[in-house]
Design a protein around this motif. Structure first.
Motif, PDB file in Angstrom:
ATOM      1  N   PHE A   1      -0.388  81.599  28.605  1.00 19.72           N
ATOM      2  CA  PHE A   1      -1.698  82.133  28.967  1.00 19.72           C
ATOM      3  C   PHE A   1      -2.777  81.513  28.087  1.00 19.72           C
ATOM      4  O   PHE A   1      -2.512  81.035  26.982  1.00 19.72           O
ATOM      5  CB  PHE A   1      -1.719  83.654  28.823  1.00 19.72           C
ATOM      6  CG  PHE A   1      -1.139  84.389  29.988  1.00 19.72           C
ATOM      7  CD1 PHE A   1      -1.913  84.725  31.086  1.00 19.72           C
ATOM      8  CD2 PHE A   1       0.206  84.746  30.005  1.00 19.72           C
ATOM      9  CE1 PHE A   1      -1.385  85.410  32.165  1.00 19.72           C
ATOM     10  CE2 PHE A   1       0.754  85.427  31.074  1.00 19.72           C
ATOM     11  CZ  PHE A   1      -0.039  85.760  32.164  1.00 19.72           C
ATOM     12  N   SER A   2      -4.007  81.548  28.566  1.00 24.61           N
ATOM     13  CA  SER A   2      -5.125  81.011  27.795  1.00 24.61           C
ATOM     14  C   SER A   2      -5.246  81.763  26.474  1.00 24.61           C
ATOM     15  O   SER A   2      -4.907  82.952  26.388  1.00 24.61           O
ATOM     16  CB  SER A   2      -6.425  81.148  28.591  1.00 24.61           C
ATOM     17  OG  SER A   2      -6.727  82.514  28.822  1.00 24.61           O
ATOM     18  N   PRO A   3      -5.735  81.111  25.425  1.00 23.83           N
ATOM     19  CA  PRO A   3      -5.870  81.762  24.112  1.00 23.83           C
ATOM     20  C   PRO A   3      -6.703  83.037  24.159  1.00 23.83           C
ATOM     21  O   PRO A   3      -6.389  84.012  23.479  1.00 23.83           O
ATOM     22  CB  PRO A   3      -6.544  80.678  23.254  1.00 23.83           C
ATOM     23  CG  PRO A   3      -6.140  79.394  23.889  1.00 23.83           C
ATOM     24  CD  PRO A   3      -6.105  79.678  25.365  1.00 23.83           C
ATOM     25  N   GLU A   4      -7.783  83.042  24.972  1.00 27.01           N
ATOM     26  CA  GLU A   4      -8.630  84.231  25.031  1.00 27.01           C
ATOM     27  C   GLU A   4      -7.899  85.418  25.654  1.00 27.01           C
ATOM     28  O   GLU A   4      -8.092  86.558  25.238  1.00 27.01           O
ATOM     29  CB  GLU A   4      -9.940  83.954  25.778  1.00 27.01           C
ATOM     30  CG  GLU A   4      -9.782  83.441  27.197  1.00 27.01           C
ATOM     31  CD  GLU A   4      -9.812  81.934  27.275  1.00 27.01           C
ATOM     32  OE1 GLU A   4      -9.301  81.296  26.328  1.00 27.01           O
ATOM     33  OE2 GLU A   4     -10.333  81.404  28.269  1.00 27.01           O
ATOM     34  N   LEU A   5      -7.037  85.152  26.632  1.00 27.93           N
ATOM     35  CA  LEU A   5      -6.269  86.240  27.233  1.00 27.93           C
ATOM     36  C   LEU A   5      -5.199  86.743  26.262  1.00 27.93           C
ATOM     37  O   LEU A   5      -4.944  87.941  26.174  1.00 27.93           O
ATOM     38  CB  LEU A   5      -5.637  85.794  28.541  1.00 27.93           C
ATOM     39  CG  LEU A   5      -6.593  85.692  29.739  1.00 27.93           C
ATOM     40  CD1 LEU A   5      -5.905  85.057  30.926  1.00 27.93           C
ATOM     41  CD2 LEU A   5      -7.141  87.068  30.117  1.00 27.93           C
TER      42      LEU A   5
END
Length: 377
Positions: free
Chosen positions: A215-219
């Motif tokens: 998953f994306s780092p922000e998620l």
């Protein structure tokens, strides 16, 4: 320092999005009765109403700000609800910081919700699953019919075939959910599906952790992402090859029992409850295994997720389970169950004499033979 700046820059879009806030506008033009709209969020393991507003001329509006998208419930309550017969007028959806519209006629139940990207994506996932779910419901209703005496109308062979078909359909649903997650690694809807359907009651921590890292780092850094990380760490405690986390809990006589006191024996830690129908159906198999293997090398410790002592003790007596039983009578919040991440029962862990988990979720009519494969003479 450079790595830190890069990480913060990747998180920036997420935080900027979180600062915009949401506007939830509703229209139900044919609503005649005086009514209020309510907005509820899931907090502390319960749905809690956080805001309400009068509906005027068929319109209402909510405004707020979210740290991340989340599941919410929008509901309408009429002043004359009993007369209208619409006490259960509500709909769940994913709310996010955007302009969201809810448009219906005189009800929220079938209203159309637009403006939330996460809700749109999640609805697409649900639409793929619904035909399969409908098939499962049809099979359950058709082959699960009973006559007035409570006897199944279909033969056991037909019901077994139906059960096999349902199992295959469940696998298909899991596959669809998994594929959806893998196709939405930059989407909150993907993370929500991951948290709900990949991190199910018996997930594999190694596989789950590997997928989460995609998953994306922000998620991953979001509250839901951090919750997933915590659940994975807890899940590792019941992983084969892990050292069993020790615990102490009161037995049926109110005296403390400690798991490590059985070190040197094979121990089957069985999570169950008196109210759990599948648990009670499995108990005869556990009793049979205990009678065949009990002795210096084998013991069973049953951890009950009951809330009442009488029902717990009555079930132990009724099912004839003469081994060690413990419980803190906290229902699903049983300390041992929470520590091991147990969210469904029955479940069990087989621990070897050195305190290492060597198997889990062994059950069925051949439970005794399954245990014998692990228990060395």
């Amino acid at each position: 320092m450079k790595k830190l700046l890069i990480s913060l820059s990747m998180l920036l879009p997420f935080f900027v999005s979180a600062q915009k806030g949401y506007t939830l506008s509703g229209k139900v033009p044919q609503l005649k009765e005086p009514a209020k709209a309510y907005l509820a969020f899931y907090k502390d393991a319960a749905w809690r109403e956080t805001d309400s507003v009068e509906i005027k001329n068929g319109k209402f509006e909510f405004n707020g700000n979210l740290a991340e998208p989340q599941t919410a419930i929008i509901a309408i309550r009429r002043s004359g609800a009993q007369q209208s017969g619409k006490q259960n007028d509500y709909q769940s959806f994913i709310i996010e910081n955007s302009k969201i519209s809810i448009e219906g006629k005189d009800s929220i139940y079938n209203a159309k919700i637009t403006g939330s990207v996460a809700e749109k994506e999640n609805s697409e996932r649900e639409a793929m699953i619904k035909p399969i779910t409908d098939k499962i419901i049809h099979l359950q209703n058709f082959y699960g019919k009973k006559d007035q005496a409570g006897v199944y109308q279909k033969s056991i062979e037909d019901r077994k075939k139906a059960g096999d078909s349902i199992s295959k359909l469940v696998v298909k649903i899991k596959s669809i959910n998994r594929q959806f997650v893998e196709n939405h690694l930059n989407s909150f809807a993907g993370l929500l599906a991951y948290s709900t359907h990949v991190l199910d009651s018996k997930f594999d921590p190694v596989d789950a952790e590997s997928l989460l890292h995609r998953f994306s780092p922000e998620l991953q850094a979001s509250p839901l992402g951090q919750s997933a990380i915590n659940r994975i760490e807890i899940g590792k405690r019941r992983q084969q090859g892990a050292k069993a986390t020790d615990f102490t809990q009161n037995d049926v006589n109110g005296k403390p029992f400690t798991l490590s006191s059985l070190r040197g024996k094979y121990v089957l830690v069985d999570f169950w409850a008196s109210w759990c129908v599948p648990c009670r159906a499995e108990n005869p198999n556990v009793v049979k295994a205990y009678n065949a293997l009990k002795g210096d090398k084998f013991e069973i410790v049953s951890v009950s997720l009951d809330a009442g002592k009488d029902s717990w003790l009555n079930a132990i007596k009724t099912d004839g389970m003469p081994w060690i039983h413990v419980s803190d009578l906290k229902y699903w919040k049983n300390d041992v169950a929470v520590m091991y991440g147990i969210s469904s029962v029955p479940q069990n862990l087989l621990i070897d004499p050195n305190g290492i988990i060597i198997a889990k979720n062994l059950r069925g009519e051949d439970l005794t033979d399954q245990l014998r494969k692990f228990i060395k003479p």
